[in-house]
Design a protein around this motif. Sequence first.
Motif, PDB file in Angstrom:
ATOM      1  N   SER A 292      -7.000   0.282  -8.749  1.00 38.74           N
ATOM      2  CA  SER A 292      -6.030   0.212  -7.653  1.00 38.74           C
ATOM      3  C   SER A 292      -4.640  -0.011  -8.218  1.00 38.74           C
ATOM      4  N   THR A 363      -0.323  14.422   0.115  1.00 42.73           N
ATOM      5  CA  THR A 363      -0.252  12.984   0.396  1.00 42.73           C
ATOM      6  C   THR A 363       1.176  12.463   0.319  1.00 42.73           C
ATOM      7  N   TYR A 378      -4.507   6.777   1.528  1.00 45.64           N
ATOM      8  CA  TYR A 378      -5.391   7.584   0.690  1.00 45.64           C
ATOM      9  C   TYR A 378      -5.632   8.929   1.376  1.00 45.64           C
ATOM     10  N   GLN A 379      -5.776   9.968   0.588  1.00 49.88           N
ATOM     11  CA  GLN A 379      -6.029  11.285   1.181  1.00 49.88           C
ATOM     12  C   GLN A 379      -6.639  12.226   0.155  1.00 49.88           C
ATOM     13  N   TRP A 389      -7.562  13.798  -4.957  1.00 46.52           N
ATOM     14  CA  TRP A 389      -7.454  12.564  -4.171  1.00 46.52           C
ATOM     15  C   TRP A 389      -6.196  11.844  -4.608  1.00 46.52           C
ATOM     16  N   CYS A 390      -5.460  11.304  -3.656  1.00 45.23           N
ATOM     17  CA  CYS A 390      -4.221  10.593  -3.982  1.00 45.23           C
ATOM     18  C   CYS A 390      -4.128   9.278  -3.238  1.00 45.23           C
ATOM     19  N   THR A 391      -3.444   8.332  -3.854  1.00 48.89           N
ATOM     20  CA  THR A 391      -3.051   7.093  -3.197  1.00 48.89           C
ATOM     21  C   THR A 391      -1.539   7.021  -3.219  1.00 48.89           C
ATOM     22  N   SER A 405       3.261   8.371  -5.442  1.00 49.10           N
ATOM     23  CA  SER A 405       1.859   8.774  -5.336  1.00 49.10           C
ATOM     24  C   SER A 405       1.228   8.955  -6.706  1.00 49.10           C
ATOM     25  N   GLY A 418     -10.559   3.245  -2.399  1.00 47.01           N
ATOM     26  CA  GLY A 418      -9.981   4.144  -1.403  1.00 47.01           C
ATOM     27  C   GLY A 418     -10.618   5.510  -1.375  1.00 47.01           C
ATOM     28  N   ARG A 419     -11.648   5.711  -2.211  1.00 44.70           N
ATOM     29  CA  ARG A 419     -12.288   7.031  -2.269  1.00 44.70           C
ATOM     30  C   ARG A 419     -13.064   7.357  -0.997  1.00 44.70           C
ATOM     31  N   THR A 421     -11.972   7.244   1.974  1.00 49.37           N
ATOM     32  CA  THR A 421     -11.083   7.663   3.063  1.00 49.37           C
ATOM     33  C   THR A 421     -11.565   8.932   3.751  1.00 49.37           C
TER      34      THR A 421
END
Length: 487
Positions: A292, A363, A378-379, A389-391, A405, A418-419, A421
């Motif tokens: 994270s 994202t 998250y997306q 995948w991005c945060t 990001s 966050g995976r 999401t």
Amino acid sequence: MVDGARTPVDDDELDAITLGRRIRERRLHQGMTLDQLAAAVERAPSQVSMIENGKREPRLTMLRTIAQALNTTVDDLMKADAPSERVALEIAVERAVRGPVFSSLGLPGIRASKALNDDVLKVLLGLHGEIERLHRERASTPEEARRANAELREEMRARDNYYPELERQASELLTAVGHSGGPVSQQAVSDIASRLGFTLHYVSDLPYATRSVTDKRNHRIYLPVQQPSSRDSRSPVLQALASQVLGHDEPRSYADFLRQRVETNYLTAAVLLPEKDAVRLLTEAKNLRRISMEDLRDAFAVSYETAAHRFTNLATTRLGIPVHFMKVHESGTIIKAYENDSVRFPSDATGAIEGTTVCRNWTARTVFEASDRFSPWYQYTDTPTGTYWCTSRIEKAKEGEYSVSVGVPFAHVKWFRGRETTHRAESRCPDESCCRRAPAELADAWAQHAWPAARTPTSLLAALPTGSFPGVDETDVYEFLQAHAPA
């Protein structure tokens, strides 16, 4: 033909200088003095002199009279080529002296007289050509900057954004002040400055565009008394010290400037998030499958952006995770970006990423629509090169809001918190039908009636537009007009 000289032969058109020189050459060939030619054409010698020097263009009737006096034809006098190599040199020098580059230097004019030999004229032309080249280069700074940025980005990708020599220097600095692990305190930063022979001075009148000013002669670093709440007070000190530690000289080019900035920021982050401690924390998080950026930020008391940057340094080399990073202005303009995971950033013809507009479905853009600004966004995004995948987080600055990001390919999302999401989007960019063209219904309604005024920072940063207005997303404009249109 003279190298670097723009003579009439180059553009195949007659000008007053060439015409005047052909008249002079013909007069000398005929053995006539200036006074004799002036008398023959019934004009004052000063008037004929101005014609020969290219400062006055004769009317056709006068040109016929001159041709008759010189026992030649108008067609012969009006030939576009210089009558000799020497005259070509003289013409080229005359044109250079009368041009904007020479005028901008504020130097007195030079007359290409017989007293100046060919070598002198060639040297003058060579110097003029080099000055002109430098002016062109300076004028094309945006293009040069973007090209330099693209080249540096390639190098960073090849190294997985990991610089072991800078890691060693950061470790040596921390060891020298007895840092034993964990967050680096303000006192430790002050001790590093003291050990390097610098004193810190906090002032209220720091020049507007500076974050710090270093007096190298007196070994002083001046910093602002007040720091923005979003700014880590340790970073400006370390960035000022980094330039001294790394032996940076005044940049010779924009490429130098960019490289120095990358090295300075890298060393600063490597001190604030020491490699050994950061890798230990990230390795444990990977084993627990809960990496994270927020945890990395909180563990070392740094900004989210610094933590995200630092993660890109260590992710691939130390954790085996390919990664990409983006900092995007709320307008959609990319401010910073890095990738080694094959994500396809938008780019311009030079290959530069910064200044281009990111897809509205990524994202880095959709995070601005999130109602919860206190939690990470998250997306998953399906793109032509795969699913990522991005945060992302939003941070504020005086220029507006930015998203920061960090993303990875789908195969590596298993290591991250966050995976799970359910947020998912599809991007077909660079296909223009994805988001670079406004939907047909909106465009039909507003294309001829919209006139947005772009905010200056956005338009300066943005690449030349895919639409009509640099830095402006036309879909946003049309949606706004659609929402506010009277019933």
